[in-house]
Design an enzyme around this catalytic site. Structure first.
Site, PDB file in Angstrom:
ATOM      1  CG  ASN A 150      -0.368  -0.066   2.497  1.00 47.21           C
ATOM      2  OD1 ASN A 150       0.656  -0.721   2.686  1.00 47.21           O
ATOM      3  ND2 ASN A 150      -0.928   0.638   3.446  1.00 47.21           N
ATOM      4  CB  CYS A 282      -2.296   0.205   7.927  1.00 46.51           C
ATOM      5  SG  CYS A 282      -0.893   1.302   8.184  1.00 46.51           S
TER       6      CYS A 282
HETATM    7  P1  NAD Z   1       0.206  -9.503   2.982  1.00 45.23           P
HETATM    8  O1  NAD Z   1       0.226 -10.003   4.369  1.00 45.23           O
HETATM    9  O2  NAD Z   1      -0.535 -10.281   1.955  1.00 45.23           O
HETATM   10  O3  NAD Z   1       1.678  -9.335   2.403  1.00 45.23           O
HETATM   11  C1  NAD Z   1       2.652  -8.546   3.037  1.00 45.23           C
HETATM   12  C2  NAD Z   1       4.020  -9.042   2.645  1.00 45.23           C
HETATM   13  O4  NAD Z   1       4.206 -10.345   3.179  1.00 45.23           O
HETATM   14  C3  NAD Z   1       4.241  -9.170   1.141  1.00 45.23           C
HETATM   15  O5  NAD Z   1       5.563  -8.821   0.825  1.00 45.23           O
HETATM   16  C4  NAD Z   1       4.007 -10.642   0.905  1.00 45.23           C
HETATM   17  O6  NAD Z   1       4.668 -11.137  -0.233  1.00 45.23           O
HETATM   18  C5  NAD Z   1       4.594 -11.240   2.170  1.00 45.23           C
HETATM   19  N1  NAD Z   1       4.075 -12.571   2.511  1.00 45.23           N
HETATM   20  C6  NAD Z   1       2.861 -13.095   2.245  1.00 45.23           C
HETATM   21  N2  NAD Z   1       2.795 -14.365   2.714  1.00 45.23           N
HETATM   22  C7  NAD Z   1       3.976 -14.631   3.289  1.00 45.23           C
HETATM   23  C8  NAD Z   1       4.527 -15.775   3.943  1.00 45.23           C
HETATM   24  N3  NAD Z   1       3.838 -16.884   4.084  1.00 45.23           N
HETATM   25  N4  NAD Z   1       5.778 -15.701   4.427  1.00 45.23           N
HETATM   26  C9  NAD Z   1       6.499 -14.563   4.293  1.00 45.23           C
HETATM   27  N5  NAD Z   1       6.051 -13.454   3.668  1.00 45.23           N
HETATM   28  C10 NAD Z   1       4.795 -13.494   3.180  1.00 45.23           C
HETATM   29  O7  NAD Z   1      -0.335  -8.011   3.064  1.00 45.23           O
HETATM   30  P2  NAD Z   1      -0.640  -7.020   1.864  1.00 45.23           P
HETATM   31  O8  NAD Z   1      -1.927  -7.448   1.221  1.00 45.23           O
HETATM   32  O9  NAD Z   1       0.576  -6.834   1.045  1.00 45.23           O
HETATM   33  O10 NAD Z   1      -0.859  -5.632   2.645  1.00 45.23           O
HETATM   34  C11 NAD Z   1      -2.080  -5.228   3.170  1.00 45.23           C
HETATM   35  C12 NAD Z   1      -2.131  -5.470   4.660  1.00 45.23           C
HETATM   36  O11 NAD Z   1      -1.047  -4.813   5.305  1.00 45.23           O
HETATM   37  C13 NAD Z   1      -3.378  -4.903   5.308  1.00 45.23           C
HETATM   38  O12 NAD Z   1      -3.879  -5.840   6.230  1.00 45.23           O
HETATM   39  C14 NAD Z   1      -2.881  -3.673   6.034  1.00 45.23           C
HETATM   40  O13 NAD Z   1      -3.654  -3.271   7.152  1.00 45.23           O
HETATM   41  C15 NAD Z   1      -1.518  -4.102   6.446  1.00 45.23           C
HETATM   42  N6  NAD Z   1      -0.671  -2.942   6.737  1.00 45.23           N
HETATM   43  C16 NAD Z   1      -0.339  -2.690   8.040  1.00 45.23           C
HETATM   44  C17 NAD Z   1       0.440  -1.582   8.350  1.00 45.23           C
HETATM   45  C18 NAD Z   1       0.845  -1.271   9.769  1.00 45.23           C
HETATM   46  O14 NAD Z   1       1.715  -0.455   9.954  1.00 45.23           O
HETATM   47  N7  NAD Z   1       0.252  -1.904  10.769  1.00 45.23           N
HETATM   48  C19 NAD Z   1       0.884  -0.763   7.329  1.00 45.23           C
HETATM   49  C20 NAD Z   1       0.523  -1.044   6.020  1.00 45.23           C
HETATM   50  C21 NAD Z   1      -0.257  -2.154   5.731  1.00 45.23           C
END
Ligand code: NAD
Length: 480
Positions: A150, A282
């Site tokens: 995002n 987020c």
């Molecule tokens: P996601 O969890 O699908 O992916 C995040 C990252 O993790 C990506 O790089 C992805 O390739 C990797 N990933 C996925 N599965 C994995 C695994 N099994 N092992 C290791 N890495 C893995 O999230 P997204 O769809 O990219 O992002 C959206 C989410 O992120 C939303 O839930 C949002 O709220 C959250 N977010 C949180 C914050 C915060 O600061 N709390 C900030 C931004 C986004």
């Protein structure tokens, strides 16, 4: 078609497996580049490079490391336009947003931690008549940084910068949905004089290369930002290996609006906190609770403003509302609008896809959406949607507002609008979230702790919290 490459040991390389994944441009719905489909072999190569580099990087003086990171920050700044265009194209966000938020804040992240490390100190504890304890804080070694789509470079740099500043070598993986600015970063790091192997950037799928990073025994800590379900999986995988974990996860943030607020300021800020980056931040507020005395006034004014918002191609400099990040994500967000209707909600505006003119006619656009009439505890009001969809709900008392605001499993951010100072402190104190903004939204001071409670995460990023996370404390006692 351009093929992105991994950045390992100071050079760009193709993935060992030789396969690639399509990278879509959200504005047009077309594939515009190919991403390495890396696997555990690429991770192993990166770990070997990082192991070689660690003695060099960790033994450099803090000033030397700081200078390299300052140069890295300046390198991004010099290529501002290239980074802005790339971020907008990869993510679908308006260029204006990438130019005012994403890339400048990435520059600040590197600059902030480059200088913060020169002010970082550790504690000493004097014991009368006995002796003195002092605490050493050493880099951990090789750390993994995994980030979401995002705010691609913004959140990528938010992890990498403190990890590097503290003297660690990094294996970093951006989201496979938005890899491009992380890809550009390798070159900037090289130009900044970062020794080969200190920063390694791997691309590919979460469950493949991401998983290999989390499972690698010689990667000692994982800093992760992403969805709560992924965070849960990471914790289950990494905890038995006793890795240090920082998890920044999902949110379902409340906005609580009292009748005594500055209405005009609240209204324009609430438009931003609802729909910036198409609601895919987020920290966006997606559940808006309004004191009943001003509910009708708010509803009319808010819906009017939302109706006037223009969804447009994100490359247009005037665009304020671009494309959602991917087709599956657009479909997920639209499915929540259907769920809201099933749960008895009324769509006051939006809720539909938008088709722009060619060449943007297959892009992932949707109208900003406002829904009312839902119970606070229905699925629409409890689950993270992460798109341009907000619900509005009236409340009659401070207690009721807090009860509804705190009712989800999440606890990332609460926004509060009131002119009553005592109430502001009282509600902030009781809000179950890691961050509270009063009469404001998304004001960021990089020194403050950043993160969430409950299912929104474990640990905090930002300032000293991040530097503490990326170092291993060792207490030494010396007897008088
Ligand atoms: P996601 O969890 O699908 O992916 C995040 C990252 O993790 C990506 O790089 C992805 O390739 C990797 N990933 C996925 N599965 C994995 C695994 N099994 N092992 C290791 N890495 C893995 O999230 P997204 O769809 O990219 O992002 C959206 C989410 O992120 C939303 O839930 C949002 O709220 C959250 N977010 C949180 C914050 C915060 O600061 N709390 C900030 C931004 C986004």
């Amino acid at each position: 078609m351009e093929k992105l490459q991994n950045f390992i040991d100071g050079v760009y390389r193709a993935p060992i497996g030789g396969t690639y994944i399509d990278n879509f441009e959200p504005a047009t719905g077309q594939v515009y580049s190919l991403i390495p489909d890396s696997d555990e072999r690429d991770v192993e190569l990166a770990v070997e490079a990082a192991e070689k580099a660690f003695p060099i990087w960790s033994k450099m003086t803090t000033e030397e490391r700081s200078k390299i990171l300052v140069r890295l920050s300046e390198g991004i700044e010099r290529r501002m336009d290239e980074f802005v265009q790339a971020e907008s194209r990869d993510n679908g966000k308006p260029v204006s947003l990438a130019a005012h938020v994403d890339i400048p804040r990435s520059v600040s992240n590197f600059h902030f931690f480059a200088t913060a490390i020169t002010h970082f100190s550790s504690e000493s504890h004097y014991m009368e008549g006995e002796g003195i304890n002092y605490t050493l804080r050493k880099p951990i070694g090789i750390v993994g940084c995994i980030s979401p789509w995002n705010l691609p470079l913004y959140l990528f740099s938010w992890k990498i910068a403190p990890a590097l500043a503290a003297g660690n070598c990094v294996i970093a993986k951006p989201s496979e949905v938005t890899p491009y600015t992380a890809y550009l970063l390798g070159k900037v790091a090289e130009e900044a004089g970062m020794p080969a192997g200190v920063l390694n950037i791997l691309h590919g799928l979460g469950h493949k290369v991401g998983d290999a990073i989390v499972k690698h025994k010689r990667i000692k800590a994982i800093s992760f930002t992403g969805g709560t379900k992924t965070g849960e999986y990471l914790a289950r995988t990494a905890a038995p290996m006793f890795k240090k974990l920082s998890l920044e996860l999902g949110g379902k943030n409340p906005v609580i609006i009292f009748a005594d607020c500055d209405f005009a300021d609240m209204l324009s800020t609430t438009i931003r906190s609802s729909f910036s980056n198409q609601g895919q931040i987020c920290l966006c507020g997606s559940r808006i609770f309004i004191e009943r005395a001003i509910y009708d006034k708010f509803k009319k004014a808010f819906v009017e403003k939302v109706d006037r918002m223009v969804v447009s191609n994100p490359t247009d400099p005037n665009s304020r509302m671009g494309a959602l990040v991917s087709l599956p994500h657009l479909e997920k967000v639209l499915s929540y609008v259907e769920l809201a209707k099933e749960e008895g909600g009324t769509v006051l505006t939006g809720g539909v896809k938008v088709q722009l003119e060619a060449p943007y006619n297959e892009g992932y656009y949707m109208r900003p959406t406002v829904i009312e009439g839902l119970a606070f505890d229905c699925r629409t009001n409890q689950e993270e949607i992460f798109g341009p969809v907000v619900t509005i709900t009236p409340f009659d008392s401070e207690e009721e507002a807090l009860m509804m605001a705190n009712s989800t499993e999440y606890g990332l951010q609460t926004t509060l609008w009131t002119s009553d100072l005592k109430r502001a402190h009282r509600v902030a104190d009781q809000a179950q979230s890691g961050i509270v903004w009063i009469n404001s939204w998304m004001v960021r001071d990089l020194r403050t702790p950043f993160g969430g409670m409950k299912s929104s995460g474990v640990g905090r990023e930002g300032g000293l919290e991040a530097l503490r996370f990326f170092t291993e404390p060792k207490n030494v006692f010396i007897k008088y």
